[in-house]
Design a protein around this motif. Sequence first.
Motif, short mmCIF file in Angstrom:
data_model
loop_
_atom_site.label_atom_id
_atom_site.label_comp_id
_atom_site.label_asym_id
_atom_site.label_seq_id
_atom_site.Cartn_x
_atom_site.Cartn_y
_atom_site.Cartn_z
N UNK A 190 0.85 -1.18 0.00
CA UNK A 190 0.00 0.00 0.00
C UNK A 190 0.89 1.24 0.00
N UNK A 191 0.68 2.11 -0.98
CA UNK A 191 1.42 3.36 -1.07
C UNK A 191 0.52 4.49 -0.60
N UNK A 192 1.00 5.26 0.37
CA UNK A 192 0.21 6.37 0.89
C UNK A 192 1.01 7.27 1.79
N UNK A 193 0.32 8.28 2.35
CA UNK A 193 0.96 9.24 3.23
C UNK A 193 0.28 9.17 4.59
N UNK A 194 1.09 9.05 5.64
CA UNK A 194 0.56 8.96 7.00
C UNK A 194 -0.06 10.29 7.36
N UNK A 195 -1.37 10.25 7.75
CA UNK A 195 -2.10 11.49 8.04
C UNK A 195 -2.41 11.66 9.53
N UNK A 196 -2.37 10.57 10.31
CA UNK A 196 -2.66 10.69 11.73
C UNK A 196 -2.77 9.35 12.42
N UNK A 197 -2.93 9.39 13.76
CA UNK A 197 -3.04 8.19 14.58
C UNK A 197 -4.49 7.98 15.01
N UNK A 198 -4.83 6.74 15.30
CA UNK A 198 -6.11 6.43 15.92
C UNK A 198 -6.06 6.92 17.36
N UNK A 199 -7.15 7.49 17.83
CA UNK A 199 -7.18 7.93 19.23
C UNK A 199 -7.36 6.75 20.18
N UNK A 200 -7.71 5.58 19.63
CA UNK A 200 -7.94 4.40 20.46
C UNK A 200 -6.77 3.43 20.47
N UNK A 201 -5.98 3.41 19.39
CA UNK A 201 -4.89 2.45 19.27
C UNK A 201 -3.75 3.12 18.51
N UNK A 202 -2.66 3.44 19.17
CA UNK A 202 -1.53 4.14 18.54
C UNK A 202 -0.80 3.30 17.49
N UNK A 203 -1.12 1.99 17.42
CA UNK A 203 -0.53 1.15 16.38
C UNK A 203 -1.31 1.28 15.07
#
Length: 127
Positions: free
Chosen positions: A48-61
């Motif tokens: 999967x090619x993409x850009x990291x936009x943010x974290x889940x507020x429930x699971x930082x993984x």
Amino acid sequence: MKKIVFIAVALIIGVALAVTVSKVGEVKTVTVGEIGNNPQIFTETITLAGVMAGFSQYDKAVIGVMDPKEAVCKNGCEKVYIPVKYPAQPPKVGDEIRATGKFTKYQSGYMFIATKLKVVKHHNLGS
């Protein structure tokens, strides 16, 4: 003459075999935009090619990944996000990644479970 034909045929077979062997284990690379809202059609292992936009507020993984084209979009952006779970060190917001893994279906929808993740470059989001 027969010897030249034999060598030519052997060479063609050797090249074909080398190309086939080099493709074994190769994983298809797909962008977030190509997947869109249809992750169920991707049943095999992909990158999967993409850009990291943010974290889940429930699971930082779990990170949200958007299409690289959307990372540079200023107006009229669709912004489809795909949740990616990667238990090791997460990338930074704005990092363009290549994550290898598979989609898994959960009750709430699909999540991409990455077994390998590589940062290829960084985008300054929001600037």
